[in-house]
Design an enzyme around this catalytic site. Sequence first.
Site, PDB file in Angstrom:
ATOM      1  N   CYS A  81       7.192  -2.434   5.067  1.00  0.00           N
ATOM      2  CA  CYS A  81       5.724  -2.388   5.007  1.00  0.00           C
ATOM      3  C   CYS A  81       5.072  -3.641   5.589  1.00  0.00           C
ATOM      4  CB  CYS A  81       5.267  -2.176   3.569  1.00  0.00           C
ATOM      5  SG  CYS A  81       5.947  -0.685   2.847  1.00  0.00           S
ATOM      6  N   HIS A 137      -1.879  -4.609   3.016  1.00  0.00           N
ATOM      7  CA  HIS A 137      -1.058  -3.390   3.075  1.00  0.00           C
ATOM      8  C   HIS A 137      -1.504  -2.457   1.954  1.00  0.00           C
ATOM      9  CE1 HIS A 137       2.131  -0.584   2.844  1.00  0.00           C
ATOM     10  NE2 HIS A 137       2.731  -1.151   1.820  1.00  0.00           N
ATOM     11  N   ASN A 166       0.790   5.304   0.801  1.00  0.00           N
ATOM     12  CA  ASN A 166       1.409   4.122   1.402  1.00  0.00           C
ATOM     13  C   ASN A 166       2.092   4.543   2.706  1.00  0.00           C
ATOM     14  OD1 ASN A 166       3.120   2.060   2.131  1.00  0.00           O
ATOM     15  ND2 ASN A 166       3.920   1.691   0.081  1.00  0.00           N
TER      16      ASN A 166
HETATM   17  N1  COA Z   1       3.989  11.470 -12.573  1.00  0.00           N
HETATM   18  C1  COA Z   1       4.048  11.453 -13.902  1.00  0.00           C
HETATM   19  N2  COA Z   1       4.825  10.598 -14.576  1.00  0.00           N
HETATM   20  C2  COA Z   1       5.588   9.746 -13.850  1.00  0.00           C
HETATM   21  C3  COA Z   1       5.578   9.750 -12.452  1.00  0.00           C
HETATM   22  C4  COA Z   1       4.741  10.659 -11.818  1.00  0.00           C
HETATM   23  N3  COA Z   1       4.650  10.735 -10.472  1.00  0.00           N
HETATM   24  N4  COA Z   1       6.426   8.797 -12.015  1.00  0.00           N
HETATM   25  C5  COA Z   1       6.958   8.222 -13.097  1.00  0.00           C
HETATM   26  N5  COA Z   1       6.449   8.793 -14.212  1.00  0.00           N
HETATM   27  C6  COA Z   1       6.759   8.483 -15.617  1.00  0.00           C
HETATM   28  C7  COA Z   1       8.060   7.759 -15.781  1.00  0.00           C
HETATM   29  O1  COA Z   1       9.131   8.670 -15.825  1.00  0.00           O
HETATM   30  C8  COA Z   1       7.821   7.073 -17.087  1.00  0.00           C
HETATM   31  O2  COA Z   1       8.008   8.005 -18.127  1.00  0.00           O
HETATM   32  P1  COA Z   1       8.719   7.570 -19.521  1.00  0.00           P
HETATM   33  O3  COA Z   1       7.809   6.511 -20.083  1.00  0.00           O
HETATM   34  O4  COA Z   1       8.742   8.837 -20.257  1.00  0.00           O
HETATM   35  O5  COA Z   1      10.043   7.030 -19.110  1.00  0.00           O
HETATM   36  C9  COA Z   1       6.339   6.731 -17.069  1.00  0.00           C
HETATM   37  O6  COA Z   1       5.771   7.583 -16.100  1.00  0.00           O
HETATM   38  C10 COA Z   1       6.064   5.298 -16.708  1.00  0.00           C
HETATM   39  O7  COA Z   1       6.850   4.965 -15.594  1.00  0.00           O
HETATM   40  P2  COA Z   1       6.801   3.551 -14.942  1.00  0.00           P
HETATM   41  O8  COA Z   1       7.747   3.526 -13.768  1.00  0.00           O
HETATM   42  O9  COA Z   1       6.979   2.518 -16.013  1.00  0.00           O
HETATM   43  O10 COA Z   1       5.284   3.543 -14.438  1.00  0.00           O
HETATM   44  P3  COA Z   1       4.442   2.350 -13.895  1.00  0.00           P
HETATM   45  O11 COA Z   1       3.264   2.173 -14.766  1.00  0.00           O
HETATM   46  O12 COA Z   1       5.262   1.158 -13.564  1.00  0.00           O
HETATM   47  O13 COA Z   1       3.921   2.952 -12.513  1.00  0.00           O
HETATM   48  C11 COA Z   1       4.349   2.826 -10.173  1.00  0.00           C
HETATM   49  C12 COA Z   1       4.842   3.317 -11.515  1.00  0.00           C
HETATM   50  C13 COA Z   1       5.371   3.198  -9.114  1.00  0.00           C
HETATM   51  C14 COA Z   1       3.021   3.506  -9.854  1.00  0.00           C
HETATM   52  C15 COA Z   1       4.123   1.284 -10.226  1.00  0.00           C
HETATM   53  O14 COA Z   1       5.270   0.658 -10.746  1.00  0.00           O
HETATM   54  C16 COA Z   1       3.836   0.702  -8.876  1.00  0.00           C
HETATM   55  O15 COA Z   1       2.799   0.962  -8.309  1.00  0.00           O
HETATM   56  N6  COA Z   1       4.748  -0.114  -8.315  1.00  0.00           N
HETATM   57  C17 COA Z   1       4.590  -0.626  -6.977  1.00  0.00           C
HETATM   58  C18 COA Z   1       5.153   0.381  -6.015  1.00  0.00           C
HETATM   59  C19 COA Z   1       4.813   0.105  -4.593  1.00  0.00           C
HETATM   60  O16 COA Z   1       3.696  -0.155  -4.269  1.00  0.00           O
HETATM   61  N7  COA Z   1       5.836   0.176  -3.708  1.00  0.00           N
HETATM   62  C20 COA Z   1       5.707  -0.018  -2.311  1.00  0.00           C
HETATM   63  C21 COA Z   1       5.471  -1.448  -2.002  1.00  0.00           C
HETATM   64  S1  COA Z   1       5.502  -1.701  -0.288  1.00  0.00           S
END
Ligand code: COA
Length: 320
Positions: A111, A247, A277
């Site tokens: 990215c 980004h 993204n």
């Molecule tokens: N829809 C519904 N529930 C979802 C889901 C989705 N698409 N994806 C994950 N979950 C669930 C998980 O299974 C978890 O459930 P559990 O509590 O029963 O285990 C719960 O939601 C929380 O998951 P978690 O991974 O802790 O969520 P989060 O608050 O960290 O959000 C992201 C996840 C990916 C949105 C967040 O971590 C993020 O934005 N990270 C940066 C990612 C990014 O930008 N990457 C590219 C960078 S270049």
Amino acid sequence: MTARIIGTGRAVPAEIITNDDLAKVVETNDEWISTRTGIRQRRVAKEETTAGLAAEAARKALEQACMAPEDIQLVIVATCSSDYFFPNTACLVAEELGIRHAAGFDLSAACTGFLYALNTAQAYMAAGMYKNALIIGVETISKLIDWKDRSTCVLFGDGAGAAVLETGDRGFLDMVQHSDGEKADVLTCRTRAMNNLLVSGDPSLDYIKMEGQEVFKFAVKKVPECIEELLEKTGTAREDIKYFILHQANSRIISSVAKRLKMEEEKFPMNVNLYGNTSAASIPILLDEMNRDGRLQRGDKIILSGFGAGLTWGAALLEW
Ligand code: COA
């Protein structure tokens, strides 16, 4: 001598996949996706290819720059989802557009790719090796996604953005760029397993795997840090920056960076709601939108900042 952007362009696939569409294939919903990421929809390639999207974005950038394709001397394509291992995407774009005799290569920094491409072109041009360059960030990242994995498939989208650079006496002012392989495993997509006369590996391709919270923590720490570093290095007051073009991974990351820099969020434009993204394409797509709708005016100081797998990150200061 420095590189100045004299034309921009963008191209996205025709097909729109909304959060509701995704809710039909994995257990998710619009509320979860939009509150955690700001994403409402993304474009997904059907007929489009990486080289085709790149060429379309580049054609528009060349038109705006009033630059004939045959005059381009350097083509750099930032992508992690090229159509081929080889030939590189830069050669395919050059062929499509009628760019002859230019040096062309692809660059992989996930990215952060467009930012690395910009910095690389600037280095060549400042050294006097080339008078101009075409740089492109492009992804058909949808093919690297496991569409059964709800934690990643809701986040990404396909697209391309391009910029034409020309040497001048103003434009690119300075940059910082970094990488750190220690956390390489938090965001990965493997290529083919080794499979030859000596070993027989699983030939199946792997998909994007991500530790979301680790990536989130990295981004909200390193992006403000490198922007501060750049401001300090150039003796620039943050108030003098008209826009911070980050980004587009996640609106919460961008809001958090704004807060940590103690800047108003209006200075951090976003379009992640529309495209998700798009990895290396996100910065040039947004840059082109802003260039074409008149938000960028000659003389404006802007900072571009990318972050992503590697881990890689960085920022560049430009005078528009
Ligand atoms: N829809 C519904 N529930 C979802 C889901 C989705 N698409 N994806 C994950 N979950 C669930 C998980 O299974 C978890 O459930 P559990 O509590 O029963 O285990 C719960 O939601 C929380 O998951 P978690 O991974 O802790 O969520 P989060 O608050 O960290 O959000 C992201 C996840 C990916 C949105 C967040 O971590 C993020 O934005 N990270 C940066 C990612 C990014 O930008 N990457 C590219 C960078 S270049």
